[in-house]
Design a protein around this motif. Structure first.
Motif, PDB file in Angstrom:
ATOM      1  N   VAL A   1      -5.706   6.838  -2.720  1.00  0.00           N
ATOM      2  CA  VAL A   1      -6.535   5.628  -2.752  1.00  0.00           C
ATOM      3  C   VAL A   1      -7.193   5.466  -4.119  1.00  0.00           C
ATOM      4  N   ARG A   2      -7.712   6.554  -4.673  1.00  0.00           N
ATOM      5  CA  ARG A   2      -8.363   6.481  -5.987  1.00  0.00           C
ATOM      6  C   ARG A   2      -7.388   6.010  -7.061  1.00  0.00           C
ATOM      7  N   ASN A   3      -6.215   6.633  -7.126  1.00  0.00           N
ATOM      8  CA  ASN A   3      -5.251   6.263  -8.165  1.00  0.00           C
ATOM      9  C   ASN A   3      -4.755   4.833  -7.986  1.00  0.00           C
ATOM     10  N   ALA A   4      -4.511   4.450  -6.749  1.00  0.00           N
ATOM     11  CA  ALA A   4      -4.033   3.095  -6.489  1.00  0.00           C
ATOM     12  C   ALA A   4      -5.089   2.067  -6.880  1.00  0.00           C
ATOM     13  N   TYR A   5      -6.352   2.367  -6.584  1.00  0.00           N
ATOM     14  CA  TYR A   5      -7.425   1.436  -6.939  1.00  0.00           C
ATOM     15  C   TYR A   5      -7.544   1.279  -8.451  1.00  0.00           C
ATOM     16  N   LEU A   6      -7.532   2.395  -9.173  1.00  0.00           N
ATOM     17  CA  LEU A   6      -7.660   2.332 -10.626  1.00  0.00           C
ATOM     18  C   LEU A   6      -6.485   1.585 -11.247  1.00  0.00           C
ATOM     19  N   GLN A   7      -5.275   1.810 -10.738  1.00  0.00           N
ATOM     20  CA  GLN A   7      -4.107   1.098 -11.252  1.00  0.00           C
ATOM     21  C   GLN A   7      -4.223  -0.395 -10.994  1.00  0.00           C
ATOM     22  N   ARG A   8      -4.655  -0.731  -9.789  1.00  0.00           N
ATOM     23  CA  ARG A   8      -4.774  -2.143  -9.431  1.00  0.00           C
ATOM     24  C   ARG A   8      -5.800  -2.852 -10.303  1.00  0.00           C
ATOM     25  N   ARG A   9      -6.951  -2.218 -10.530  1.00  0.00           N
ATOM     26  CA  ARG A   9      -8.003  -2.859 -11.329  1.00  0.00           C
ATOM     27  C   ARG A   9      -7.562  -3.021 -12.779  1.00  0.00           C
ATOM     28  N   ALA A  10      -6.919  -1.994 -13.336  1.00  0.00           N
ATOM     29  CA  ALA A  10      -6.427  -2.106 -14.711  1.00  0.00           C
ATOM     30  C   ALA A  10      -5.379  -3.202 -14.816  1.00  0.00           C
ATOM     31  N   TYR A  11      -4.532  -3.308 -13.808  1.00  0.00           N
ATOM     32  CA  TYR A  11      -3.493  -4.346 -13.786  1.00  0.00           C
ATOM     33  C   TYR A  11      -4.115  -5.737 -13.777  1.00  0.00           C
ATOM     34  N   LEU A  12      -5.154  -5.945 -12.970  1.00  0.00           N
ATOM     35  CA  LEU A  12      -5.793  -7.252 -12.876  1.00  0.00           C
ATOM     36  C   LEU A  12      -6.538  -7.609 -14.161  1.00  0.00           C
ATOM     37  N   ILE A  13      -7.289  -6.659 -14.697  1.00  0.00           N
ATOM     38  CA  ILE A  13      -8.080  -6.934 -15.893  1.00  0.00           C
ATOM     39  C   ILE A  13      -7.195  -7.299 -17.069  1.00  0.00           C
ATOM     40  N   ASN A  14      -6.041  -6.661 -17.161  1.00  0.00           N
ATOM     41  CA  ASN A  14      -5.136  -6.914 -18.280  1.00  0.00           C
ATOM     42  C   ASN A  14      -4.043  -7.925 -17.942  1.00  0.00           C
ATOM     43  N   ASP A  15      -4.181  -8.610 -16.816  1.00  0.00           N
ATOM     44  CA  ASP A  15      -3.198  -9.618 -16.408  1.00  0.00           C
ATOM     45  C   ASP A  15      -1.779  -9.062 -16.412  1.00  0.00           C
ATOM     46  N   GLY A  16      -1.661  -7.778 -16.094  1.00  0.00           N
ATOM     47  CA  GLY A  16      -0.344  -7.157 -15.992  1.00  0.00           C
ATOM     48  C   GLY A  16       0.283  -6.751 -17.302  1.00  0.00           C
ATOM     49  N   ARG A  17      -0.417  -6.925 -18.421  1.00  0.00           N
ATOM     50  CA  ARG A  17       0.193  -6.621 -19.729  1.00  0.00           C
ATOM     51  C   ARG A  17       0.388  -5.123 -19.930  1.00  0.00           C
ATOM     52  N   THR A  18       1.581  -4.722 -20.202  1.00  0.00           N
ATOM     53  CA  THR A  18       2.033  -3.368 -20.553  1.00  0.00           C
ATOM     54  C   THR A  18       1.756  -2.336 -19.461  1.00  0.00           C
ATOM     55  N   LEU A  19       1.211  -2.767 -18.353  1.00  0.00           N
ATOM     56  CA  LEU A  19       0.933  -1.823 -17.278  1.00  0.00           C
ATOM     57  C   LEU A  19       2.019  -1.946 -16.222  1.00  0.00           C
ATOM     58  N   ASN A  20       2.635  -0.848 -15.886  1.00  0.00           N
ATOM     59  CA  ASN A  20       3.689  -0.846 -14.894  1.00  0.00           C
ATOM     60  C   ASN A  20       3.072  -0.627 -13.530  1.00  0.00           C
ATOM     61  N   ASP A  21       2.809  -1.724 -12.814  1.00  0.00           N
ATOM     62  CA  ASP A  21       2.169  -1.648 -11.504  1.00  0.00           C
ATOM     63  C   ASP A  21       3.217  -1.367 -10.437  1.00  0.00           C
ATOM     64  N   PRO A  22       3.196  -0.184  -9.816  1.00  0.00           N
ATOM     65  CA  PRO A  22       4.233   0.156  -8.852  1.00  0.00           C
ATOM     66  C   PRO A  22       4.139  -0.647  -7.574  1.00  0.00           C
ATOM     67  N   PHE A  23       3.019  -1.377  -7.371  1.00  0.00           N
ATOM     68  CA  PHE A  23       2.843  -2.117  -6.135  1.00  0.00           C
ATOM     69  C   PHE A  23       3.123  -3.596  -6.307  1.00  0.00           C
ATOM     70  N   ALA A  24       3.546  -4.025  -7.502  1.00  0.00           N
ATOM     71  CA  ALA A  24       3.789  -5.441  -7.739  1.00  0.00           C
ATOM     72  C   ALA A  24       5.179  -5.824  -7.268  1.00  0.00           C
ATOM     73  N   SER A  25       5.269  -7.000  -6.643  1.00  0.00           N
ATOM     74  CA  SER A  25       6.554  -7.517  -6.174  1.00  0.00           C
ATOM     75  C   SER A  25       7.320  -8.109  -7.339  1.00  0.00           C
ATOM     76  N   ASP A  26       8.632  -7.908  -7.365  1.00  0.00           N
ATOM     77  CA  ASP A  26       9.454  -8.465  -8.434  1.00  0.00           C
ATOM     78  C   ASP A  26       9.554  -9.982  -8.336  1.00  0.00           C
ATOM     79  N   ASP A  27       9.334 -10.520  -7.137  1.00  0.00           N
ATOM     80  CA  ASP A  27       9.524 -11.948  -6.931  1.00  0.00           C
ATOM     81  C   ASP A  27       8.328 -12.772  -7.367  1.00  0.00           C
ATOM     82  N   ASP A  28       7.130 -12.329  -7.010  1.00  0.00           N
ATOM     83  CA  ASP A  28       5.972 -13.181  -7.260  1.00  0.00           C
ATOM     84  C   ASP A  28       4.827 -12.454  -7.925  1.00  0.00           C
TER      85      ASP A  28
END
Length: 264
Positions: A228-255
């Motif tokens: 939960v901790r790692n997933a939360y930190l990844q998600r927040r970093a992904y949102l703050i950076n609008d997905g730039r250069t961060l490989n979010d393992p939970f993001a859908s390829d479609d949307d």
């Protein structure tokens, strides 16, 4: 608009400040650095989570409340609620957050995101039966979630240590401060609700959100707390950076939507 500013003077001052000094601010304040966010994710657990012993106790408390009360209620909700009704309720509450998305897009000088948030709220409210149908996504206007914690991170504020909060779950000093600001300072459609109806609506929102997370439990592996901790930190970093250069393992390829952690 005047009524909103009279009830939220801090919001009015912030918007006025942004309108007057937006260009200068963009030149003098650096938005979040994706590389720095990546380094934060790769930092040792002792640096990211210095209060792990305490956080684990709070996590255990939250888990007890969830196991004995919230999860059984959410399971019952999933059992008796037709799928289209469940989706409609989720859409309705998501539509209310577009006001928050709009305000924080302005704070981050994201004009396009502000227009998208305003368009989504208008389309879904007018043509989507008050938000029960997400027609905006059908019109190729996917949600762009923004909150004040993201705004603070966008302008370079460090998140601080990882925190597990009673009842609220994963957070950080920055994100908790953003949560309070979104709840107390920024305008919200919830301001129009009256008691006791607002409490019933909030309870329904909590149960609906917990029910939507039940399928995601199958993705959890290893130590639940660490996951939960790692997933939360990844998600927040992904949102703050609008997905730039961060490989979010939970993001859908479609949307590009998060598979399971939208509510963290």
């Amino acid at each position: 608009m005047r009524d909103i500013f009279s009830r939220h003077p801090v919001l009015g001052a912030l918007i006025a400040l942004l309108l007057l000094t937006g260009n200068a601010a963009a030149q003098t304040v650096q938005p979040a650095d994706p590389e720095m966010a990546t380094q934060k994710l790769n930092a040792p657990a002792s640096e990211v989570d210095p209060y792990e012993d305490w956080n684990r106790k709070v996590y255990g408390f939250n888990e007890t409340i969830d196991n004995w009360f919230l999860r059984p209620v959410a399971q019952g909700y999933r059992t008796i609620t037709p799928g289209f009704v469940d989706r409609g309720i989720t859409n309705f509450f998501n539509n209310l957050t577009e006001i928050r998305n709009f305000a924080n897009s302005i704070f981050q000088l994201k004009g396009e995101s502000a227009v998208v948030a305003a368009g989504r709220f208008t389309y879904n409210t007018v043509f989507g039966l008050g938000g029960f149908i997400d027609v905006a996504t059908m019109f190729e206007l996917p949600e762009r979630p923004e909150d004040f914690g993201q705004t603070l991170g966008y302008w370079g504020m460090e998140s601080g240590p990882y925190l597990m909060l009673p009842f609220l779950g994963p957070s950080s000093p920055r994100d908790f401060g953003g949560f309070v600001s979104d709840t107390v300072l920024l305008p919200s459609a919830w301001d129009l609700a009256e008691s006791p109806d607002v409490y019933y609506a909030r309870a329904l929102q909590i149960v609906d959100r917990r029910a939507d997370l039940i399928p995601a439990e199958a993705f959890m592996s290893g130590d639940d707390y660490t996951f939960v901790r790692n997933a939360y930190l990844q998600r927040r970093a992904y949102l703050i950076n609008d997905g730039r250069t961060l490989n979010d393992p939970f993001a859908s390829d479609d949307d590009d939507e998060d598979l399971m952690l939208d509510d963290f």
